[in-house]
Design an enzyme around this catalytic site. Structure first.
Site, PDB file in Angstrom:
ATOM      1  N   GLU A 151      -3.683   0.380  -6.720  1.00 22.24           N
ATOM      2  CA  GLU A 151      -2.487   0.304  -7.581  1.00 22.24           C
ATOM      3  C   GLU A 151      -2.739  -0.851  -8.473  1.00 22.24           C
ATOM      4  O   GLU A 151      -3.079  -1.919  -8.264  1.00 22.24           O
ATOM      5  CB  GLU A 151      -1.318   0.211  -6.690  1.00 22.24           C
ATOM      6  CG  GLU A 151       0.132  -0.040  -7.382  1.00 22.24           C
ATOM      7  CD  GLU A 151       1.301  -0.401  -6.575  1.00 22.24           C
ATOM      8  OE1 GLU A 151       2.242   0.112  -6.782  1.00 22.24           O
ATOM      9  OE2 GLU A 151       0.987  -0.574  -5.359  1.00 22.24           O
ATOM     10  N   LYS A 188       5.362   6.851  -9.418  1.00 18.31           N
ATOM     11  CA  LYS A 188       5.878   6.451  -8.159  1.00 18.31           C
ATOM     12  C   LYS A 188       7.090   6.734  -8.124  1.00 18.31           C
ATOM     13  O   LYS A 188       7.993   6.412  -8.886  1.00 18.31           O
ATOM     14  CB  LYS A 188       5.449   4.685  -8.176  1.00 18.31           C
ATOM     15  CG  LYS A 188       5.839   4.173  -6.842  1.00 18.31           C
ATOM     16  CD  LYS A 188       5.509   2.611  -7.128  1.00 18.31           C
ATOM     17  CE  LYS A 188       5.445   1.885  -5.574  1.00 18.31           C
ATOM     18  NZ  LYS A 188       5.204   0.559  -5.966  1.00 18.31           N
ATOM     19  N   CYS A 243       1.971   3.354  -2.973  1.00 19.13           N
ATOM     20  CA  CYS A 243       2.254   2.135  -2.201  1.00 19.13           C
ATOM     21  C   CYS A 243       3.869   2.426  -1.645  1.00 19.13           C
ATOM     22  O   CYS A 243       3.788   3.005  -0.367  1.00 19.13           O
ATOM     23  CB  CYS A 243       2.486   1.145  -3.255  1.00 19.13           C
ATOM     24  SG  CYS A 243       2.537  -0.548  -2.346  1.00 19.13           S
TER      25      CYS A 243
END
Length: 274
Positions: A45, A114, A155
């Site tokens: 990331e 995301k 994440c």
């Protein structure tokens, strides 16, 4: 190609403040993974800039920007798949924390923005408000590869079992998660989450993180990891910059699903994730 095994490369990159240098270094390490036989290589990331709100917009790029062009060209040159960690993607006035994937011909195979933004305030630990800068994505992202269907998380997305279960029910055999867990959440939850998602969904989970930079304002945990469907750790990196190539035996997925029929034994007459 034997699509029952996959040589998977992970680039645990030391990320500095110079985007061009980060990109150059990432490409060097991707080449190193390819030289070791990797067929698919993952970056972490925010591989091209520090994980800091004030750094995201100055290092952002629109669709087809320089980082994307470089990864596309490299995947085509090397004949490998590249999961391009994430970059700050700019569309109009909005920014997204976005993962681009390129196939072995350099074609964009997927884009995952995301979904769950990292807004946390842990007492005595980490404070970060990703929503100060980013907008959330709205798509569940799966892509078909020579090794089966793959789900993408970024994440914080990995914390949401419902998302991972939906990916599994839609055919995912691996979940790939570019991530940057920190020194509060990393030791507490990184290994736990990757192993639990693998066990819950009987697939491979892969988390690829930046290397740890103690001098940064946001210190990454490191420890990029691969877990297999029984919950075992196939490989775990340390904390520094590292290239890891791990061979995955994908037949383990079907074998474990036969032996321990969690997915087929669900009581969908009583509960359902849609």
């Amino acid at each position: 190609m034997d699509n029952m095994t996959l040589k998977l490369g992970q680039v645990q990159l030391m990320v500095g403040r110079d985007k061009a240098e980060n990109l150059r270094r990432a490409c060097v390490l991707i080449r190193r993974a390819a030289e070791q036989g990797a067929q698919l290589v993952m970056l972490p990331e925010m591989f091209c800039c520090p994980y800091e709100n004030e750094m995201f917009r100055p290092n952002s790029e629109e669709q087809g920007g320089p980082a994307q062009q470089a990864l596309s060209a490299l995947s085509r040159e090397l004949g490998i798949w590249i999961v391009g960690g994430t970059i700050p993607e700019r569309e109009g006035k909005k920014l997204y924390n976005t993962c681009y994937v390129y196939d072995d011909q350099g074609r964009q195979a997927a884009r995952h923005r995301k979904i769950h933004l990292f807004d946390v305030n842990v007492e005595g630990g980490q404070y970060f408000m990703e929503s100060d800068t980013f907008a959330p994505g709205n798509d569940i992202t799966l892509l078909d590869t020579p090794w089966g269907r793959v789900g993408l998380c970024v994440c914080f997305d990995l914390r949401f079992e419902e998302l991972c279960r939906v990916m599994t029910l839609r055919g995912a055999r691996m979940i790939l998660a570019p991530a940057a867990f920190n020194m509060t959440t990393g030791p507490a939850h990184w290994e736990l989450l990757l192993r639990q998602r693998a066990v819950d969904n009987q697939l491979f989970t892969v988390g690829t993180a930046p290397a740890r930079d103690e001098s940064g304002s946001y210190v990454a945990w490191g420890h990029s990891m691969v877990c297999e469907p029984w919950g075992g750790i196939v490989h775990q990196c340390g904390t520094g910059e590292e290239v890891a190539v791990t061979e995955l035996e994908l037949s383990r997925i079907d074998a474990i699903r036969r032996q321990l029929p969690i997915l087929s034994a669900r009581r969908t007459d009583l509960y359902e994730v849609r």
